[in-house]
Design a protein around this motif. Structure first.
Motif, short mmCIF file in Angstrom:
data_model
loop_
_atom_site.label_atom_id
_atom_site.label_comp_id
_atom_site.label_asym_id
_atom_site.label_seq_id
_atom_site.Cartn_x
_atom_site.Cartn_y
_atom_site.Cartn_z
N LEU A 93 0.84 -1.20 0.00
CA LEU A 93 0.00 0.00 0.00
C LEU A 93 0.87 1.26 0.00
CD1 LEU A 93 -2.80 1.29 0.20
CD2 LEU A 93 -2.64 1.13 2.68
N ALA A 96 2.43 1.80 -3.38
CA ALA A 96 1.45 2.19 -4.38
C ALA A 96 1.02 3.64 -4.16
CB ALA A 96 0.23 1.27 -4.30
N LEU A 97 0.82 4.04 -2.92
CA LEU A 97 0.40 5.41 -2.65
C LEU A 97 1.50 6.40 -2.99
CD1 LEU A 97 -1.51 5.05 0.74
CD2 LEU A 97 -2.43 5.31 -1.55
N THR A 100 1.53 6.86 -6.76
CA THR A 100 0.51 7.72 -7.36
C THR A 100 0.67 9.16 -6.91
OG1 THR A 100 -1.26 7.65 -5.72
CG2 THR A 100 -1.09 5.79 -7.19
N GLU A 105 0.84 13.79 -13.62
CA GLU A 105 -0.58 13.61 -13.93
C GLU A 105 -0.94 14.52 -15.11
OE1 GLU A 105 -2.80 14.85 -10.49
OE2 GLU A 105 -2.16 16.93 -10.66
N GLN A 143 -12.73 18.15 -12.72
CA GLN A 143 -11.38 17.89 -13.20
C GLN A 143 -11.30 16.42 -13.56
OE1 GLN A 143 -8.22 19.94 -10.64
NE2 GLN A 143 -9.75 19.41 -9.11
N ARG A 145 -8.59 13.45 -14.06
CA ARG A 145 -7.19 13.16 -13.75
C ARG A 145 -6.79 11.81 -14.30
NH1 ARG A 145 -3.57 10.24 -10.75
NH2 ARG A 145 -1.87 11.44 -9.83
N ARG A 226 -10.04 9.41 -13.08
CA ARG A 226 -10.81 9.83 -11.90
C ARG A 226 -11.33 11.24 -12.07
NH1 ARG A 226 -11.47 5.12 -8.82
NH2 ARG A 226 -9.78 3.81 -9.62
N THR A 228 -12.99 14.62 -10.27
CA THR A 228 -13.14 15.33 -9.00
C THR A 228 -13.78 16.68 -9.26
OG1 THR A 228 -11.14 16.67 -8.92
CG2 THR A 228 -10.91 14.34 -8.39
N HIS A 229 -14.48 17.15 -8.25
CA HIS A 229 -15.11 18.46 -8.39
C HIS A 229 -14.07 19.56 -8.51
CE1 HIS A 229 -19.02 16.75 -6.99
NE2 HIS A 229 -19.43 17.59 -7.91
N GLU B 91 -7.48 18.07 -4.04
CA GLU B 91 -8.62 17.21 -4.34
C GLU B 91 -8.23 16.08 -5.28
OE1 GLU B 91 -11.29 17.59 -2.78
OE2 GLU B 91 -12.63 16.19 -3.80
N ARG B 92 -7.46 16.42 -6.32
CA ARG B 92 -7.02 15.38 -7.25
C ARG B 92 -6.17 14.33 -6.54
NH1 ARG B 92 -5.68 19.86 -10.47
NH2 ARG B 92 -3.46 19.43 -10.21
N LEU B 93 -5.24 14.82 -5.71
CA LEU B 93 -4.37 13.89 -4.99
C LEU B 93 -5.19 12.98 -4.09
CD1 LEU B 93 -1.53 12.95 -4.27
CD2 LEU B 93 -1.46 14.71 -2.50
N VAL B 95 -8.33 12.11 -4.26
CA VAL B 95 -9.12 11.13 -5.00
C VAL B 95 -8.22 10.03 -5.57
CG1 VAL B 95 -10.48 10.81 -7.09
CG2 VAL B 95 -11.04 12.63 -5.51
N ALA B 96 -7.08 10.41 -6.09
CA ALA B 96 -6.18 9.42 -6.67
C ALA B 96 -5.68 8.46 -5.60
CB ALA B 96 -5.00 10.11 -7.35
N LEU B 97 -5.33 8.98 -4.43
CA LEU B 97 -4.84 8.11 -3.36
C LEU B 97 -5.93 7.19 -2.86
CD1 LEU B 97 -2.62 10.53 -1.26
CD2 LEU B 97 -1.92 8.79 -2.89
N ALA B 99 -8.39 6.15 -4.46
CA ALA B 99 -8.62 5.16 -5.50
C ALA B 99 -7.59 4.03 -5.40
CB ALA B 99 -8.56 5.81 -6.87
N THR B 100 -6.32 4.37 -5.36
CA THR B 100 -5.32 3.28 -5.34
C THR B 100 -5.39 2.50 -4.04
OG1 THR B 100 -3.41 4.35 -4.35
CG2 THR B 100 -3.81 4.77 -6.66
N ALA B 101 -5.90 3.12 -2.97
CA ALA B 101 -6.00 2.38 -1.71
C ALA B 101 -7.16 1.39 -1.76
CB ALA B 101 -6.16 3.34 -0.54
#
Lengths: 231, 231
Positions: A93, A96-97, A100, A105, A143, A145, A226, A228-229, B91-93, B95-97, B99-101
DNA sequence: GCACGTTGTATCGTAGATGATTCAACGAAG
DNA sequence: CTTCGTTGAATCATCTACGATACAACGTGC
């Protein structure tokens, strides 16, 4: 005035108890030294605190440390198999985190034009893009991503039949810049006025003959996109 | 006895100052209410603390909140453009995190057989797999992690010329199980004794005619594959 | 000039996490 | 039976983040 960098902190949660980096450090040191006492002094921490923490963790995650009091050498502690599995999971984990958080991006902006379950279509400057959302509504400004590690680069000649792959989003563009790494390159691709960033290995760059000005095809999965707002 | 779940916490770091979820909540509420006073009372927080926190953040990230003392209504505060850009980035970060989690993963085990820069080859039960590492050595026992959102599923007939794509790892297998979602399915694919999990949209399942027992081809990028040490 | 609600600033109290210290209990080895 | 270094357990101290409170400064509008 420093560079802004993103950061992802991993944790495994169960029954409200959170196993974080600090706990992992403790368990690792116990595994190495064979005792909670040595582990905690090596880490400059309180042994008493370490023990109560272990009990907190075990109340949620089950047995993690087999502790033996008395015996040769006074006793000692070792990790259970569950604990090592947990450590391996945490490590995956964490990696992976971190990945990302650090990968380049590409960001598009657009408005939501349709929603179907977890998926939504967004109208952007490069056309309509499909991705995973988490509670957007029709017409929302969002947005989009896409991580550079989930963009696939193809030769235009190999542009696959869109019906034969699960990668639904695709787009053609031209290589604008190749940012070299040791063996992993970041390729900037201009498509529809936007700049996409894709991570590509050195030998893929060679095989595809990528160079500035090359025409290429970009493909990526909706499930790697993904939404996002926008604030 | 609860389910173990992974968790990723986002933060933006600059000059040692960490902008986290709490800070984002404050800035958002300032944006909505137009004053630090209203924002902090709405959030049940101390206004004094909020102001000093804003100054800490601004010392690292630059101006974030334009505060005006006196004037109509007594004054007020609003976010700078930099602040909203920062919020969007966060926000992007986030959501991305997240997601991968939460995305399913497939894990292989193997030993490192060659290293070239950031890339390494690992001998696994399904053959040699290439991925990104972060400090492994030849012969190390490692875990190979592939997120379900970076696996692409193809019809066997469409198996592309490996030289025309940047997706280097590929493998054929058969569909073992299809775990339905609303519009995103998790397809379990058996290949070389291992079970791969791939996120696929509902209409890709239809287009490819995926069903249990189907033969398929899996493709994924080396740069979406992460290696971690086994403990 | 006065009222108003905000920002600016300082001080104090509190709660939670953590380290420091101490002593008892344990059990194999000699 | 003694020794040894560990685990087990309790208590106290410390540190830090945070809220609570109080008061001054400000500037527009009436």
């Amino acid at each position: 005035m420093g560079e802004t960098s993103g950061l992802g902190r991993a944790a495994l949660v169960r029954d409200g108890v959170e196993l974080g980096e600090r706990d992992v450090g403790l368990l690792r040191e116990i595994d190495v030294t064979g005792s909670v006492a040595r582990a905690s002094t090596n880490l400059g921490r309180s042994r008493a605190r370490a023990l109560t923490r272990i009990e907190e963790l075990e109340s949620a995650f089950g047995d993690l440390v087999e502790r033996q009091r008395g015996g040769s050498g006074g006793g000692g502690s070792r990790l259970t198999d569950d604990a090592t599995r947990l450590l391996n999971r945490y490590e995956r984990l964490q990696v992976a985190l971190s990945a990302t958080a650090h990968v380049p991006e590409t960001v598009l902006e657009g408005t939501v034009s349709s929603i179907a379950g977890e998926l939504a279509d967004v109208e952007t400057s490069v056309g309509t893009v499909r991705g995973l959302h988490d509670g957007v509504s029709l017409g929302d400004l969002v947005q989009v991503r896409i991580g550079a590690d989930s963009l696939t680069v193809l030769e235009p000649a190999a542009d696959p039949d869109p019906d034969s792959t699960s990668a639904r989003n695709h787009l053609s563009g031209i290589v604008a810049e190749i940012e070299p790494g040791e063996t992993v390159f970041t390729v900037h691709i201009e498509a529809g006025g936007a700049i996409f960033r894709a991570l590509v290995t050195e030998d893929s760059v060679d095989r595809l003959g990528l160079a500035e000005g090359c025409g290429v095809v970009l493909t990526w999965k909706a499930t790697a996109t993904r939404l996002t707002h926008e604030v």
